[in-house]
Scaffold this motif. Structure first.
Motif, PDB file in Angstrom:
ATOM      1  N   PHE A  59       0.826  -1.197   0.000  1.00  0.00           N
ATOM      2  CA  PHE A  59       0.000   0.000   0.000  1.00  0.00           C
ATOM      3  C   PHE A  59       0.872   1.264   0.000  1.00  0.00           C
ATOM      4  O   PHE A  59       0.572   2.236  -0.688  1.00  0.00           O
ATOM      5  CB  PHE A  59      -0.921   0.025   1.212  1.00  0.00           C
ATOM      6  CG  PHE A  59      -1.910  -1.106   1.255  1.00  0.00           C
ATOM      7  CD1 PHE A  59      -2.155  -1.904   0.131  1.00  0.00           C
ATOM      8  CD2 PHE A  59      -2.605  -1.400   2.420  1.00  0.00           C
ATOM      9  CE1 PHE A  59      -3.076  -2.944   0.162  1.00  0.00           C
ATOM     10  CE2 PHE A  59      -3.522  -2.437   2.464  1.00  0.00           C
ATOM     11  CZ  PHE A  59      -3.754  -3.221   1.344  1.00  0.00           C
ATOM     12  N   ALA A  60       1.930   1.267   0.813  1.00  0.00           N
ATOM     13  CA  ALA A  60       2.842   2.419   0.909  1.00  0.00           C
ATOM     14  C   ALA A  60       4.241   1.900   1.194  1.00  0.00           C
ATOM     15  O   ALA A  60       4.440   1.124   2.138  1.00  0.00           O
ATOM     16  CB  ALA A  60       2.405   3.386   2.004  1.00  0.00           C
ATOM     17  N   VAL A  61       5.214   2.335   0.417  1.00  0.00           N
ATOM     18  CA  VAL A  61       6.587   1.858   0.600  1.00  0.00           C
ATOM     19  C   VAL A  61       7.175   2.396   1.898  1.00  0.00           C
ATOM     20  O   VAL A  61       7.840   1.681   2.646  1.00  0.00           O
ATOM     21  CB  VAL A  61       7.468   2.275  -0.597  1.00  0.00           C
ATOM     22  CG1 VAL A  61       8.902   1.771  -0.401  1.00  0.00           C
ATOM     23  CG2 VAL A  61       6.893   1.734  -1.903  1.00  0.00           C
ATOM     24  N   VAL A  62       6.919   3.672   2.205  1.00  0.00           N
ATOM     25  CA  VAL A  62       7.444   4.328   3.403  1.00  0.00           C
ATOM     26  C   VAL A  62       6.284   4.963   4.155  1.00  0.00           C
ATOM     27  O   VAL A  62       5.403   5.578   3.549  1.00  0.00           O
ATOM     28  CB  VAL A  62       8.489   5.402   3.046  1.00  0.00           C
ATOM     29  CG1 VAL A  62       8.961   6.147   4.296  1.00  0.00           C
ATOM     30  CG2 VAL A  62       9.674   4.781   2.313  1.00  0.00           C
ATOM     31  N   ARG A  63       6.280   4.834   5.474  1.00  0.00           N
ATOM     32  CA  ARG A  63       5.309   5.526   6.323  1.00  0.00           C
ATOM     33  C   ARG A  63       6.052   6.280   7.420  1.00  0.00           C
ATOM     34  O   ARG A  63       7.068   5.799   7.938  1.00  0.00           O
ATOM     35  CB  ARG A  63       4.331   4.539   6.979  1.00  0.00           C
ATOM     36  CG  ARG A  63       3.445   3.766   6.021  1.00  0.00           C
ATOM     37  CD  ARG A  63       2.553   2.816   6.801  1.00  0.00           C
ATOM     38  NE  ARG A  63       1.956   1.793   5.948  1.00  0.00           N
ATOM     39  CZ  ARG A  63       0.703   1.816   5.522  1.00  0.00           C
ATOM     40  NH1 ARG A  63      -0.067   2.833   5.864  1.00  0.00           N
ATOM     41  NH2 ARG A  63       0.226   0.848   4.764  1.00  0.00           N
ATOM     42  N   SER A  64       5.493   7.431   7.802  1.00  0.00           N
ATOM     43  CA  SER A  64       6.095   8.238   8.859  1.00  0.00           C
ATOM     44  C   SER A  64       4.964   8.875   9.657  1.00  0.00           C
ATOM     45  O   SER A  64       4.396   9.888   9.250  1.00  0.00           O
ATOM     46  CB  SER A  64       7.008   9.315   8.251  1.00  0.00           C
ATOM     47  OG  SER A  64       7.614  10.090   9.263  1.00  0.00           O
ATOM     48  N   PHE A  65       4.646   8.296  10.812  1.00  0.00           N
ATOM     49  CA  PHE A  65       3.505   8.731  11.611  1.00  0.00           C
ATOM     50  C   PHE A  65       3.960   9.160  13.009  1.00  0.00           C
ATOM     51  O   PHE A  65       4.940   8.662  13.557  1.00  0.00           O
ATOM     52  CB  PHE A  65       2.486   7.593  11.787  1.00  0.00           C
ATOM     53  CG  PHE A  65       1.716   7.227  10.540  1.00  0.00           C
ATOM     54  CD1 PHE A  65       1.908   7.886   9.342  1.00  0.00           C
ATOM     55  CD2 PHE A  65       0.778   6.202  10.562  1.00  0.00           C
ATOM     56  CE1 PHE A  65       1.208   7.552   8.193  1.00  0.00           C
ATOM     57  CE2 PHE A  65       0.061   5.847   9.432  1.00  0.00           C
ATOM     58  CZ  PHE A  65       0.276   6.524   8.246  1.00  0.00           C
ATOM     59  N   ASP A  66       3.233  10.079  13.611  1.00  0.00           N
ATOM     60  CA  ASP A  66       3.203  10.324  15.053  1.00  0.00           C
ATOM     61  C   ASP A  66       4.580  10.524  15.682  1.00  0.00           C
ATOM     62  O   ASP A  66       5.190   9.588  16.202  1.00  0.00           O
ATOM     63  CB  ASP A  66       2.497   9.161  15.770  1.00  0.00           C
ATOM     64  CG  ASP A  66       1.085   8.955  15.265  1.00  0.00           C
ATOM     65  OD1 ASP A  66       0.467   9.939  14.830  1.00  0.00           O
ATOM     66  OD2 ASP A  66       0.609   7.807  15.287  1.00  0.00           O
TER      67      ASP A  66
END
Length: 600
Positions: free
Chosen positions: A176-183
């Motif tokens: 769905f997404a290669v990289v995630r950056s949350f919170d």
């Protein structure tokens, strides 16, 4: 003179005795064998390096959670490996099924991840990495079949002109997404990577197939995002503020010196979507785009490349640079020295380039050209840029128009042109071969706002040209000096006329204090292994006081360059103490240079 140097040296020693935060390096080598030893911890290359990036990130998170104060954690990733790094892979077992599709490389507070390593660098050789020679790929295509000649949905390695690839068998295994950056509130950085081929038809409620950011401070530098696709918005990058009810945080995303190419959104913004609810239920989101190239990004509706949008109505329109919306918190995007070209929205009556809706849009020193939509009656200016119900400002930029005069987006607009930017080769048959650098006759040369790129916020704080000097403006997309011959160009690339002034290291038209600082930042022995040592002018094998004297003996304006009036005219002891850093020998050399220049 010796007595003069004693007091600064004593002060310096006292400062050096203060505790400092440690730095930890974790290494990843995708070419390591399948059987990684049990004692692999990433503390060296070879057998100790992790094979999978996912495992290195997990180790970094455990370190940050267990030490006080936490160290600065850098993950070094070897490039040019036999296969890309995949987000579902781990030494503990590869994720499969729906868990694999939901896998991402997750960025966390305090962790910086760098690509481009050869796998031989020592602990002090971080600046020797080469992200262009050692290409490091983070890939969402888990089966590696997107470009298979027989079954892949890509056409000659590119997304097809007609977006009919969702149901192709080879498109079903992409994350769905290669990289995630949350919170999080601490900056996290990803530098020197190719992020590609994220997106899946199963993910119908989220954007950002390349990188999805929410409620965090995320920096992407020297990255290429390509062939990412979403069913909603933000094909390559989606950025949104955190939810207020969940204690979410504001979002800050920086795209510095990146290329965003060949991405697609089924609805809006094939390249970048930056969004906020305007302070009602969601924290604000701010995006900064610097020295970045957007091209061949497409969407089915509204905007091809970049959309900045606030979901609630806000009151904007002031020329106050710090608060143009009088206290409200819309989505904000600042675009400086970037090139946005040949992006397309397939629908009619929309904007191929950039649109800001109920938000703050500030564009400076940029080129918007050749962006288009599917309606032949749409004006060229509208195809490049649209700003409505918010605040939009266009300054010292080149925008394509087919009407008399350049549209006025705000009372603050100034210095804009609509002349052909004269790119080197914008019409190559293969989009990957198109060259959007400026020709020598380009009207975009020397017509940008030089004062803008000298602002502190655009300094090279991430040392993208890897010279150890962070006081100068961030280099252009080619990693060459942004300011040449006193003035700055429009667009992502600075035209290079060649230098007849070899000691003008920052190419600003004169030899001054910034050039001296670059030499002092490289003080000491030159790196081995044939690595370049550009500030060893006397070719002695180290950068020392003789090299400082070369700078001093050539101090002043370069022949024929005129006076830039932006550089320091003299060195002071105070300058040295504040700006050189804590290398004792370099600091002493700077102070001695100040005494020599002042005749003491």
């Amino acid at each position: 003179m010796k007595a003069i140097l004693i007091l600064p040296a004593l002060c310096l020693c006292a400062l050096l005795s203060a505790p400092v935060t440690a730095q930890m390096i974790i290494r990843v080598d995708g070419d390591n064998g399948e059987a990684v030893p049990p004692n692999a911890n990433g503390e060296d290359w070879g057998a100790l390096a992790y094979k999978y990036l996912r495992d290195a990130i997990a180790r970094a998170e455990s370190v940050l959670g267990g030490e006080d104060p936490p160290p600065a954690v850098h993950i070094w990733v070897k490039g040019n490996t036999q296969s890309p790094y995949l987000p579902n892979q781990s030494e503990l077992g590869h994720l499969t099924g729906s868990a694999a599709l939901e896998a991402s490389f997750v960025l966390s507070d305090g962790i910086s991840i760098f690509g481009g390593f050869a796998g031989t660098e020592g602990p002090l050789d971080g600046n020797l990495r080469d992200h262009t020679a050692n290409v490091t790929i983070l890939c969402g295509d888990l089966n590696q079949d997107d470009d298979d000649p027989q079954t892949g949905f890509l056409e000659d390695g590119l997304l097809p002109e007609t977006p009919d690839f969702w149901t192709e068998p080879s498109a079903q295994d992409n994350v769905f997404a290669v990289v995630r950056s949350f919170d999080g509130s601490v900056e996290r950085q990803l530098d020197g990577f190719v992020i590609r081929r994220g997106g899946n038809i199963e993910n119908q409620n989220a954007g950002g197939a390349g990188c999805r950011v929410q409620g965090s401070r995320t920096v992407l530098t020297r990255c290429t995002l390509s062939q990412n696709r979403v069913l909603l918005h933000g094909g390559a990058v989606y950025a949104a503020g955190g939810a207020l009810l969940g204690g979410g945080l504001p979002t800050e995303i920086r795209l510095w010196n990146c290329e965003v190419f060949d991405n697609y959104a089924e609805k809006k913004a094939g390249g970048l979507l930056n969004t906020s609810q305007g302070g009602f239920s969601q924290q604000p989101s701010r995006a900064e785009v610097l020295n970045t190239l957007f091209h061949r990004n497409r969407a089915l509706a509204e905007v091809g490349a970049i959309l900045n949008t606030t979901e609630q109505t806000v009151s904007c329109g002031l020329c106050d640079e710090d608060d143009p919306c009088d206290g409200s918190e819309p989505a904000t995007i600042v675009i400086v020295n970037s090139t946005i070209v040949d992006n397309h929205v397939i629908g009619t009556g929309r904007t191929g380039g950039v649109r800001s809706r109920r938000g703050v849009l500030d564009i400076t020193n940029s080129v918007l050209w050749g962006n288009s939509d599917g309606d032949a009656s749409t004006s060229k200016a509208h195809e490049q840029l649209e700003s409505d119900e918010g605040f939009g400002r266009l300054r010292h930029s080149c925008i394509e128009t087919d009407q008399a005069g350049i549209p006025q987006y705000s009372d603050c607009d100034t210095g804009n042109i609509d002349d052909d930017p004269e790119f080197v080769d914008p019409d190559a048959t293969d989009p990957r071969d198109r060259d959007y650098r400026l020709q020598s006759t380009s009207p975009c040369r020397d017509t940008g706002d030089t004062v803008e790129i000298l602002l502190e916020r655009w300094r090279d704080v991430y040392d993208l040209d890897q010279n150890g000097f962070v006081e100068a403006p961030t280099p252009d997309l080619d990693m060459t000096a942004r300011r040449k011959n006193c003035h700055v160009d429009m667009g992502a690339y600075e035209y290079d006329p060649g230098s007849a002034c070899p000691y003008d290291l920052d190419d600003d038209g004169q030899v001054g204090f910034n050039d001296l600082l670059q030499v002092l930042a490289s003080w000491g022995s030159c790196p081995g292994g044939g690595a370049p040592c550009p500030y060893d002018f006397d070719e002695s094998g180290d950068v020392g006081f003789t090299d400082v004297l070369e700078i001093l003996s050539n101090w002043g304006s370069c022949a024929g360059a005129g006076n830039c009036a932006f550089d320091d005219s003299a060195i002071t002891v105070s300058d040295c103490m504040q700006r050189v850093g804590w290398n004792i020998e370099a600091l002493m050399a700077c102070i001695e240079a100040a005494m020599i220049q002042q005749g003491q």
